[in-house]
Write a protein that holds these residues in place. Structure first.
Motif, short mmCIF file in Angstrom:
data_model
loop_
_atom_site.label_atom_id
_atom_site.label_comp_id
_atom_site.label_asym_id
_atom_site.label_seq_id
_atom_site.Cartn_x
_atom_site.Cartn_y
_atom_site.Cartn_z
N UNK A 1 0.76 -1.05 -0.04
CA UNK A 1 0.01 0.05 0.00
C UNK A 1 0.82 1.22 0.00
N UNK A 2 1.96 1.26 0.63
CA UNK A 2 2.78 2.59 0.66
C UNK A 2 3.50 2.78 -0.73
N UNK A 3 3.91 1.45 -1.22
CA UNK A 3 4.41 1.81 -2.59
C UNK A 3 3.52 2.32 -3.71
N UNK A 4 2.28 1.84 -3.45
CA UNK A 4 1.04 2.20 -4.23
C UNK A 4 0.84 4.05 -3.82
N UNK A 5 0.73 4.21 -2.67
CA UNK A 5 0.44 5.61 -2.49
C UNK A 5 1.67 6.29 -2.83
N UNK A 6 2.86 6.01 -2.62
CA UNK A 6 3.85 6.84 -3.22
C UNK A 6 3.78 7.05 -4.49
N UNK A 7 3.32 6.03 -5.51
CA UNK A 7 3.13 6.27 -6.79
C UNK A 7 2.08 7.23 -7.20
N UNK A 8 0.91 7.32 -6.35
CA UNK A 8 0.00 8.16 -6.42
C UNK A 8 0.28 9.77 -6.19
N UNK A 9 1.30 9.84 -5.16
CA UNK A 9 1.63 11.00 -4.65
C UNK A 9 2.61 11.40 -5.93
N UNK A 10 3.50 10.61 -6.27
CA UNK A 10 4.35 11.17 -7.43
C UNK A 10 3.69 11.86 -8.51
N UNK A 11 2.83 10.94 -8.86
CA UNK A 11 1.81 11.34 -10.27
C UNK A 11 1.19 12.46 -9.89
N UNK A 12 0.42 12.65 -8.54
CA UNK A 12 -0.16 13.87 -8.40
C UNK A 12 0.81 15.14 -8.65
N UNK A 13 1.91 15.12 -7.95
CA UNK A 13 2.86 16.16 -7.99
C UNK A 13 3.20 16.48 -9.22
N UNK A 14 3.67 15.55 -10.19
CA UNK A 14 3.97 15.65 -11.35
C UNK A 14 3.12 16.06 -12.32
N UNK A 15 1.86 15.79 -12.09
CA UNK A 15 0.92 16.12 -13.32
C UNK A 15 0.09 17.32 -12.69
N UNK B 1 -9.43 2.16 -24.78
CA UNK B 1 -9.74 3.57 -25.59
C UNK B 1 -10.61 4.35 -24.58
N UNK B 2 -11.48 3.56 -23.66
CA UNK B 2 -12.23 4.39 -22.75
C UNK B 2 -11.34 4.90 -21.78
N UNK B 3 -10.49 3.95 -21.09
CA UNK B 3 -9.44 4.40 -20.24
C UNK B 3 -8.67 5.86 -20.64
N UNK B 4 -8.21 5.68 -21.95
CA UNK B 4 -7.48 6.78 -22.38
C UNK B 4 -8.43 8.06 -22.52
N UNK B 5 -9.68 8.01 -23.01
CA UNK B 5 -10.48 9.16 -23.04
C UNK B 5 -10.53 9.49 -21.85
N UNK B 6 -10.95 8.93 -20.53
CA UNK B 6 -11.17 9.23 -19.25
C UNK B 6 -9.62 10.01 -18.90
N UNK B 7 -8.61 9.46 -19.03
CA UNK B 7 -7.53 9.83 -18.48
C UNK B 7 -7.31 11.32 -18.91
N UNK B 8 -7.44 11.43 -20.52
CA UNK B 8 -7.30 12.79 -21.29
C UNK B 8 -8.22 13.82 -20.61
N UNK B 9 -9.32 13.35 -20.37
CA UNK B 9 -10.27 14.34 -19.95
C UNK B 9 -9.98 14.76 -18.43
N UNK B 10 -9.27 14.14 -17.66
CA UNK B 10 -9.08 14.26 -16.36
C UNK B 10 -7.81 15.27 -16.37
N UNK C 1 -6.12 8.87 -7.64
CA UNK C 1 -6.62 7.64 -7.59
C UNK C 1 -7.56 7.15 -8.53
N UNK C 2 -8.23 8.37 -8.82
CA UNK C 2 -9.47 7.97 -9.73
C UNK C 2 -9.08 7.53 -11.22
N UNK C 3 -8.21 8.36 -11.67
CA UNK C 3 -7.71 7.87 -12.90
C UNK C 3 -6.88 6.76 -13.22
N UNK C 4 -6.05 6.63 -12.15
CA UNK C 4 -4.99 5.66 -12.15
C UNK C 4 -5.23 4.09 -11.55
#
Length: 191
Positions: A124-138, A178-187, A151-154
């Motif tokens: 869970x800590x590795x997963x949370x670290x990934x979410x944190x990194x993605x949020x900061x970078x994105x 395709x649906x995940x990609x469209x959702x990702x780009x929308x968010x 969390x929603x998009x990934x």
């Protein structure tokens, strides 16, 4: 003193094979020991219960799945991380079905073995670290709103997109990507 004929990995692999062949309900202490030709005492020497073994199987499977997700985040590719879920589910449909047995939150309560709880906490800590990194970078920071988006998009969208297919023991079709990609780009947008 002689070497044990079986180790934990043997029991976990037998449980995995049974679950993939006949579903998690077919994983019993009797079916596992029969498959291995092991005495029941050998099982109980390693695992407190069938549930403890299934918890270990779940964790082993999550860790195998998580490798590609973490690699995508470390490469700075959030879309690849989101698309890792359907790709992995297509390649490992039966194993992916095992992920539906539990969520990491199931291990916060109950009488689970301490080592299993620690393993789930580490995962869970590795997963949370990934979410944190993605949020900061994105999104520029990792506050509550940004982490919810991450969390929603990934995690939530990809898991929801494949869940029905896995329950039917079907690999997710390419349309899911395709649906995940469209959702990702929308968010995420152009960030």
């Amino acid at each position: 003193m002689g070497r044990a004929l079986f180790d934990n990995a043997d029991f976990i692999e037998a449980a995995r094979a049974l679950a993939c062949e006949r579903g998690p309900g077919a994983v019993t202490v009797d079916s596992i020991t029969q498959r291995l030709g092991a005495p029941k005492g050998s099982f109980y020497h390693r695992f407190a219960s069938r549930d403890a073994l299934l918890g270990e199987l779940w964790l082993t499977t999550v860790l195998a799945y998580q490798q590609g997700f973490v690699a995508a985040i470390e490469a700075g590719d959030g879309l690849a991380a989101a698309l890792h879920t359907p790709a992995w589910a297509r390649q490992h449909t039966d194993d992916a079905r095992l992920l539906l047995l539990h969520s990491r939150h199931d291990f916060a309560q109950g009488d689970w073995p301490a080592a299993l709880k620690r393993g789930v906490q580490d995962q869970a800590q590795r997963f949370e670290a990934c979410l944190n990194r993605f949020a900061r970078e994105t999104f520029g920071r990792a506050g509550p709103a940004q982490l919810k988006r991450a969390t929603f998009v990934l995690a939530e969208v990809p898991v929801a997109a494949v869940r029905g297919y896995l329950q039917r023991r079907e690999p997710p079709p390419k349309l899911v990507d395709e649906l995940i990609t469209k959702t990702y780009h929308a968010i995420v947008g152009d960030q």
